[in-house]
Write an enzyme that holds these catalytic residues in place. Structure first.
Site, short mmCIF file in Angstrom:
data_model
loop_
_atom_site.label_atom_id
_atom_site.label_comp_id
_atom_site.label_asym_id
_atom_site.label_seq_id
_atom_site.Cartn_x
_atom_site.Cartn_y
_atom_site.Cartn_z
N TYR A 154 37.20 -40.05 -47.20
CA TYR A 154 36.62 -39.60 -45.93
C TYR A 154 35.11 -39.66 -45.95
O TYR A 154 34.47 -39.90 -44.93
CB TYR A 154 37.04 -38.15 -45.64
N LYS A 203 47.84 -40.42 -57.13
CA LYS A 203 48.41 -41.76 -57.23
C LYS A 203 47.85 -42.36 -58.52
O LYS A 203 47.16 -43.37 -58.53
CB LYS A 203 48.02 -42.58 -55.97
N ASP A 235 53.56 -40.83 -53.01
CA ASP A 235 54.69 -41.41 -52.27
C ASP A 235 55.97 -40.63 -52.56
O ASP A 235 56.77 -40.33 -51.66
CB ASP A 235 54.85 -42.91 -52.58
N ASP A 259 45.70 -34.77 -45.97
CA ASP A 259 45.76 -34.94 -44.52
C ASP A 259 47.17 -35.34 -44.12
O ASP A 259 47.78 -34.76 -43.21
CB ASP A 259 44.75 -36.02 -44.10
N ASP A 263 50.45 -32.78 -42.51
CA ASP A 263 51.14 -33.04 -41.23
C ASP A 263 52.65 -33.09 -41.46
O ASP A 263 53.43 -32.55 -40.68
CB ASP A 263 50.69 -34.38 -40.62
C1 IPM Z 1 42.94 -32.87 -39.68
C2 IPM Z 1 42.66 -34.02 -38.74
C3 IPM Z 1 41.30 -34.57 -39.08
C4 IPM Z 1 41.32 -35.08 -40.50
C5 IPM Z 1 40.81 -35.68 -38.12
C6 IPM Z 1 40.89 -35.26 -36.67
C7 IPM Z 1 39.44 -36.16 -38.47
O1 IPM Z 1 43.66 -34.97 -38.84
O2 IPM Z 1 42.20 -31.87 -39.61
O3 IPM Z 1 43.89 -32.96 -40.44
O4 IPM Z 1 41.76 -36.21 -40.75
O5 IPM Z 1 40.92 -34.33 -41.38
MG MG Z 2 45.29 -34.43 -40.10
#
Ligand code: IPM
Ligand code: MG
Length: 370
Positions: A154, A203, A235, A259, A263
């Protein structure tokens, strides 16, 4: 000893400064309900909060020409904690990098030194059926993803150049030992307070940064002999999260893997509208926000779920202010309202029975008792 009457305590209570950055989409709606909850804890416990509002994200681009105005950063820097709604929306999706809400988000993390992102994924009993996974697979799932937030790909150097095959784009991923150590220690420490299991995700079969990550984890692991450590390739982790989610306790990993996995973990629960998160640095300062985004499709309709933001306040009380009892009062109120069958549209089985954002907030405030 804490005085029984809030009145006396009010005089003695230390004023806590909270920077409020509501952001875009449903951000202002859900933050509005969280503020009601804050006010109710002032009443119940005699706390004193001073709220300072700042512009952030798309709205800041529109009004100030930048997603993270210096003013907003100043407000955050003089606060004890930050409450963030959500940022982003289609309106700014095609903007150049400097004028994107996401750039503001990365900027605020870096500027405030928030290297650790904590995202719990808990399956709420009364919402088990909301997940796309079978209830028997989910049974008992209660995990936390600890994601490194200010390093890795990032924040590495990014550029374009001409190559043999035309234009090339380069993103670099860099980690040093110090960055790895501080986040991994946090993973171990959180695991020590929970079920004492840590999965370190990397990884290492391919990436050099991951090999350094694994070496560093192994080097400090002996300092936490009570924690059971496993190394999991990213993975494989993505797969195991679907196969045996309840076997995970704490997952610690680098920025981009975190990240993606956070999710995935959030979606396991089927209730992303319920999940809160904390971003922490050194010391007690923290930024708290719902895991869900700005949901521009339902913004302004008064139907969004404020629970994740309200639970973010509870997390702020636990991790920054040490107001454990007030945090419990909030969590208990949320549970009671859900147990009574009240649902916003996102978690309602019968959508026609769904209640709105403010109705949900009001019910939770009314259920808050010491
Ligand atoms: C998160 C989001 C952010 C990230 C984006 C919006 C930049 O996906 O907070 O997880 O990738 O960190
Ligand atoms: Mg995210």
């Amino acid at each position: 000893m804490e005085p029984k009457s809030g009145v006396n305590f009010k005089i003695m209570a230390e004023v806590k400064k909270i920077a409020v950055i509501a952001g875009d989409g449903i951000g202002p709606e859900v933050v509005g309900e969280a503020i009601k909850v804050l006010k109710k804890t002032e009443e119940l416990f005699g706390y004193k909060f001073e709220l300072e509002h700042g512009l952030f994200g798309g709205i800041a681009i529109d009004e100030k020409g930048t997603p993270l105005p210096q003013e907003t950063l100043d407000i955050c820097q003089r606060a004890d904690a930050v409450l963030l709604g959500a940022v982003g929306g289609p309106k700014w999706d095609n903007n150049s990098k400097e004028l994107r809400p996401e750039t503001g988000l990365l900027g605020i993390r870096k500027a405030l030194g928030l290297f650790s992102n904590i995202r719990p994924a808990v399956v709420f009993d009364c919402l088990k059926d909301a997940s796309t996974l079978k209830p028997e697979v989910l049974e008992g799932t209660d995990l936390i993803v600890v994601r490194e937030l200010t390093g890795g790909i990032y924040f590495g150097e990014k550029f374009r150049r001409e190559g043999a095959g035309g234009q090339e784009a380069v993103d670099t991923c860099v980690y040093n030992v110090q960055e790895i150590e501080r986040i991994v220690r946090q993973g171990f420490e959180i695991a020590q307070k929970r079920r004492k299991k840590l999965a370190s995700v990397d990884k290492a079969n391919v990436l050099e940064t991951s090999r350094l990550w694994r070496e560093t984890v192994n080097k400090i692991a002996p300092e936490y002999p009570d924690v059971e450590l496993e190394h999991v390739l990213v993975d494989n982790c993505a797969m195991q999260l679907l196969r045996r989610p309840s076997s995970f306790d704490v997952i610690v990993t680098e920025n981009m893997f975190g990240d993606i996995l956070s999710d995935e973990a959030a979606m396991l629960t089927g209730s992303i509208g319920m999940l809160s998160s904390a971003s922490l640095g050194e010391g007690s300062f923290g930024l708290y926000e719902p895991v869900h985004g700005s949901a521009p499709d339902i913004a302004g309709q008064g139907i969004s779920n404020p629970i994740a933001t309200i639970l973010s306040v509870a997390l702020m009380f636990q991790l920054t202010f040490g107001y454990a009892e007030a945090a419990e009062v909030i969590e208990r109120a949320v549970k009671q309202v859900l147990d009574a069958g009240h649902r916003t549209g996102d978690i309602a089985v019968d959508k026609s029975q769904a209640i709105g954002t403010t109705a949900m907030g009001d019910l939770i405030v009314a259920a808050m008792v010491r």
